[in-house]
Design a protein around this motif. Structure first.
Motif, short mmCIF file in Angstrom:
data_model
loop_
_atom_site.label_atom_id
_atom_site.label_comp_id
_atom_site.label_asym_id
_atom_site.label_seq_id
_atom_site.Cartn_x
_atom_site.Cartn_y
_atom_site.Cartn_z
N ALA A 559 19.37 -2.44 4.36
CA ALA A 559 19.15 -2.01 2.98
C ALA A 559 17.81 -1.28 2.85
O ALA A 559 17.68 -0.31 2.09
N ALA A 560 16.80 -1.73 3.60
CA ALA A 560 15.49 -1.06 3.57
C ALA A 560 15.60 0.33 4.18
O ALA A 560 14.95 1.28 3.70
N LEU A 561 16.44 0.49 5.24
CA LEU A 561 16.64 1.82 5.82
C LEU A 561 17.31 2.76 4.82
O LEU A 561 16.94 3.93 4.70
N VAL A 562 18.30 2.22 4.07
CA VAL A 562 18.97 3.03 3.05
C VAL A 562 17.97 3.48 1.99
O VAL A 562 17.98 4.64 1.55
N GLN A 565 16.00 6.27 3.46
CA GLN A 565 16.83 7.45 3.66
C GLN A 565 17.03 8.20 2.36
O GLN A 565 17.00 9.44 2.32
N ASN A 566 17.23 7.45 1.26
CA ASN A 566 17.44 8.08 -0.05
C ASN A 566 16.20 8.78 -0.56
O ASN A 566 16.26 9.48 -1.57
N ARG A 567 15.08 8.57 0.10
CA ARG A 567 13.83 9.22 -0.28
C ARG A 567 13.36 10.17 0.82
O ARG A 567 12.16 10.40 1.00
N ASN A 677 29.52 1.53 5.45
CA ASN A 677 29.42 0.59 4.32
C ASN A 677 28.07 0.69 3.62
O ASN A 677 27.97 0.52 2.40
N TYR A 678 27.04 0.98 4.39
CA TYR A 678 25.69 1.09 3.83
C TYR A 678 25.32 2.54 3.49
O TYR A 678 24.21 2.78 3.02
N ASP A 679 26.22 3.49 3.75
CA ASP A 679 25.95 4.92 3.52
C ASP A 679 24.77 5.41 4.34
O ASP A 679 23.98 6.25 3.90
N VAL A 684 21.88 3.66 13.97
CA VAL A 684 20.87 2.63 13.78
C VAL A 684 20.96 1.65 14.95
O VAL A 684 22.06 1.21 15.32
N PHE A 685 19.80 1.30 15.51
CA PHE A 685 19.73 0.34 16.60
C PHE A 685 18.89 -0.84 16.12
O PHE A 685 17.84 -0.66 15.48
#
Length: 802
Positions: A559-562, A565-567, A677-679, A684-685
């Motif tokens: 969720a933190a990666l998402v 990514q959105n920014r 699912n997380y868009d 991701v590793f």
């Protein structure tokens, strides 16, 4: 709590000043915030006696008054005649100043010289209640010729106490007097509250306590032949010193007694009570009550009310009802003195935004055994002021009796904690001066009155001894004891080193929520029945999105990666050192396991693109290398990576980390479905390690070996093995066969091609041979090398690649 000094002296003889008393109380822990007096904005106003009163010969609305100010008789022209010969009145002499910068001068009114002014309470700026708009008529016993401020004791010092919440006993003057008695050795002088009870003329009220858990005691007394009038000025002044506005004699007496005893009282108009019944109950749903401030209030079921046979007539401990208010028409009253639950009173008061002195006392805890005595005191004052007569017996519904506590005090223990050699007799006297019962022997057995709810254990009594004996008598000493060097524990040092190592590898620490959504298990493809789905549910979650406790860290890191990514942040490398919560087999019988876990999640490139260096995309071996570096720097040896499959990882790119037969965690590539699912738009590793198992294998003490004295011999070896045989298996066998002569084995190439059989691959290793005690000959190395090749062929089916 405001303590008028002269009022306090009604209960204890004092020969010290108010300032000395303030210092003494503050030293004992009862802080005196300030000493003040009632504000007076007039000067040169004295008490005068009316000698004569006649109408002005030249004016119908003026009167010629001759007054004696104790030194001479003066003539004053007044505009009102609400006084008579012999009355005492305030006289402002010529030159006197009054509020609003008014200066009194000699002046002629219709031919007669006026040598001063007779003043009303309003003209003097005094918030007294004289009952009429006219000259303030003083009590007949007021001394003649003295300044008005001194005559009414307006200049009496008032000690303002800043009490701690546990000292509810000092919310009454008698409690303060007991404190002063302990400090000075004087005795508390209790007022005479003796009543002559007679057979009742009015119907005896029926008192019923239904909400017994919220009302421990309810006492009531009927007063007949009530004469509603103004309180005498001395009583009004004392109320003003306490910060209470005078209203009428009955109401003022209830407030007066509350300030003396710390016990709130309330007066009901007896004839307004339906069927002369009093019930203490909880409010009905949406019940309506109009309170004394003429506000209609809708009650909730948890609120405690006082009711008659038909309706609620007051909010218990907070505010009375308008329907039963004492008025000028009242001929009989019912006095109430009760003990209500502190939490209930607090909730009700806050629900309506109400706050009063009575409410404050109930919230902090009044003495349940003081209810009846406070009621007797109020009835006694009513009789003394000829405001009414007691009718019938005192009614007492004591549903939850409370008894004094007996606490053992060991004198030696007290001396050790205080650091003073105080005799047992002195300790006993300290308690006796406060009215405590004391039984002496080898130890003290102290009976603590219910008014002192702050004294519950032996250490409380020891503190009481130190407080009353005097903190200032405790000598100043240097600290003594064995000093120990402050240092981090082994666990703390390991966790700190983990953070430092990961930061040095280019990762940033993240902190994610421990509360997660149950939907996270679906996003991670965790199947039904999997142990990670057995999460603890919160009893009162803020939202469904935070309704269960996490069982792994990966979901929060994704969720933190998402979020990044959105920014437009695409090169993100995060780690979290947090706790996961794994329920016990029987959640209601045992606490959950709170396991410290390390989570890693990476996407993008490492390092970021630079003009001297091209960016390299993060892959499985990037994360694996970080984990290897971490384990190596923590001194963990013999770890290995074994192929495994996890629901949230891509098959073929997932490994489990082992040390011997202990699993440390996993490393892998996140499954494409999870990324969808997380868009997440990039690969991701991630990794997740059990820090508790890791800590058990950590060796923070670094071991050193001397530099080799003899040279190493390097030989390469290329073998063809089936795909089912891992490079780790080959390296393990090489080390086992080579023994201490094999110093290092490194895989430097992997090849699949036309020359390699289907289902196999070629692995090339660099083998380093060294003997720490001699130089190895070429023959010895060749022989060992051949033994290793033979072992690989026998045990793993490996063939040499030409």
């Amino acid at each position: 709590m405001r303590v008028p000094y002269t009022w306090l002296k009604d209960f204890i003889d004092l020969d010290i000043s108010a300032y000395q008393l303030a210092e003494m109380l503050t030293q004992a822990g009862i802080e005196v915030e300030e000493i003040k007096t009632l504000e007076t904005n007039f000067t040169d106003v004295v008490v005068a006696e009316v000698v004569s009163l006649v109408k002005h010969p030249e004016a119908d609305n003026l009167y010629v008054v001759r007054v004696n100010d104790g030194k001479e008789v003066r003539t004053v022209v007044a505009g009102i005649n609400n006084f008579a010969k012999g009355d005492k009145v305030p006289l402002a002499k010529p030159g006197a100043t009054l509020p609003n910068n008014v200066t009194i001068k000699r002046t002629k009114l219709r031919g007669i010289e006026s040598n001063g002014m007779l003043c009303s309470a309003e003209e003097l700026g005094l918030p007294l209640n004289p009952g009429v708009n006219g000259v303030l008529v003083l009590d007949r016993g007021t001394p003649l010729g003295v300044p008005l401020a001194a005559a009414l004791r307006l200049d009496d010092p008032i000690l303002v106490l800043d009490l701690t919440p546990n000292r509810a006993d000092c919310l009454g003057l008698i409690g303060v007097a007991a404190e002063v008695a302990a400090l000075t050795g004087q005795k508390v002088q209790m007022p005479d509250n003796t009543l002559n009870f007679t057979e009742n003329e009015l119907p005896q009220p029926q008192v019923e306590v239904r909400a017994q858990e919220l009302c421990a005691r309810f006492t009531a007394l009927v007063i007949k032949d009530v004469q509603i009038a103004l309180s005498p000025l001395w009583l009004q002044v004392r109320l003003l010193q306490a910060g209470i506005r005078p209203i009428s004699n009955i109401v003022d007496i209830t407030n007066y007694v509350m300030w003396e005893w710390g016990q709130p009282l309330h007066a009901y108009d007896y004839h307004t009570l339906s069927e002369q019944t009093i019930m203490v109950r909880k409010a009905y749903p949406n019940e309506v009550l109009v309170t004394l401030d003429n506000q209609e209030r809708t009650l909730s079921e948890e609120m405690l009310v006082i009711a008659d046979a038909e309706k609620a007539i007051g909010l218990a401990g907070v505010m009375g009802g308008l329907a039963t208010e004492v008025s000028s028409e009242t001929k009989a009253v019912l006095l109430e003195s009760a003990h209500f639950n502190a939490a209930s009173i607090r909730r009700t008061g806050r629900a309506f935004g109400l706050y009063s002195e009575a409410q404050q006392r109930f919230e902090k805890g009044v003495d349940v055994n003081g209810c009846a005595e406070a009621l007797r005191r109020a009835a006694r004052l009513i009789e003394l002021l000829e405001a009414g007569k007691v009718d019938g017996e005192l009614l007492d519904e004591y549903v939850s009796p409370v008894y004094p506590r007996q606490i053992r005090l060991r004198p030696e223990r007290a001396r050790k904690l205080i650091g003073l050699e105080i005799s047992q007799r002195e300790m006993a006297n300290i308690f006796k001066r406060q009215g405590f019962g004391v039984t002496e022997g080898t130890q003290l057995h102290v009976t603590v009155p219910t008014s002192r709810s702050d004294l519950q254990e032996e250490v409380d009594l020891i503190e009481e001894v130190a407080r009353i004996y005097g903190y200032d008598k405790i000598p100043t000493t240097f600290l003594s004891g064995q000093l120990t060097q402050g240092r981090l524990t082994e666990r703390q040092r390991t966790l700190s080193k983990i953070r430092q190592l990961l930061v040095s590898c280019g990762l940033a620490e993240a902190v994610c929520y421990s509360f997660i959504s149950p939907q996270q298990f679906e996003l991670l493809r965790i199947p039904q029945g999997h142990f990670l789905r057995h999460a603890l549910s919160l009893a009162n979650p803020l939202s469904v999105e935070q309704s269960v406790m996490r069982t792994m860290l990966t979901g929060g890191l994704l969720a933190a990666l998402v979020y990044n990514q959105n920014r437009n942040q695409h090169n993100i490398r995060l780690f979290e050192l947090g706790t996961v919560f794994l329920p016990a087999a029987e959640p209601l019988a045992a606490l959950p396991e709170e396991r410290t876990t390390l989570g890693i999640a990476m996407m993008g490139s490492l390092p970021t693109e630079h003009w001297q260096q091209k960016a390299v995309e993060i892959d499985f071996f990037t994360v694996k290398g970080i984990v290897e570096t971490l384990l190596t720097r923590l001194g963990i040896k013999g770890f290995s990576f074994q192929n495994t499959e996890l629901p949230w990882c891509q098959p073929g790119q997932t490994a489990e980390v082992w040390v011997g037969d202990v699993s440390l965690g996993w490393v892998g590539r996140i499954h494409p479905e999870v990324l969808d699912n997380y868009d997440l738009q990039q690969s991701v590793f991630a990794a997740e390690l059990n820090v508790e198992n890791l800590l058990a294998k950590t060796q923070l003490v670094t071991s050193y070996t001397p530099l080799p004295r003899y040279p190493a011999v390097l030989r390469d070896m290329a073998v063809v093995v089936p795909d089912t045989i891992s490079a780790a298996d080959v390296m393990k066998l090489i080390r086992e066969v080579g023994g201490p002569l094999v110093e290092d084995v490194t895989l430097f190439d992997q090849y699949r091609g036309p020359q390699i059989p289907q289902g196999s691959r070629s692995l090339a290793f660099a083998v380093t041979y060294r003997d720490p005690s001699r130089t190895l000959s070429d023959e010895t190395v060749t022989e060992m090398h051949q033994q290793i090749e033979a072992a690989l062929a026998t045990h793993l089916g490996a063939g040499l690649r030409g």
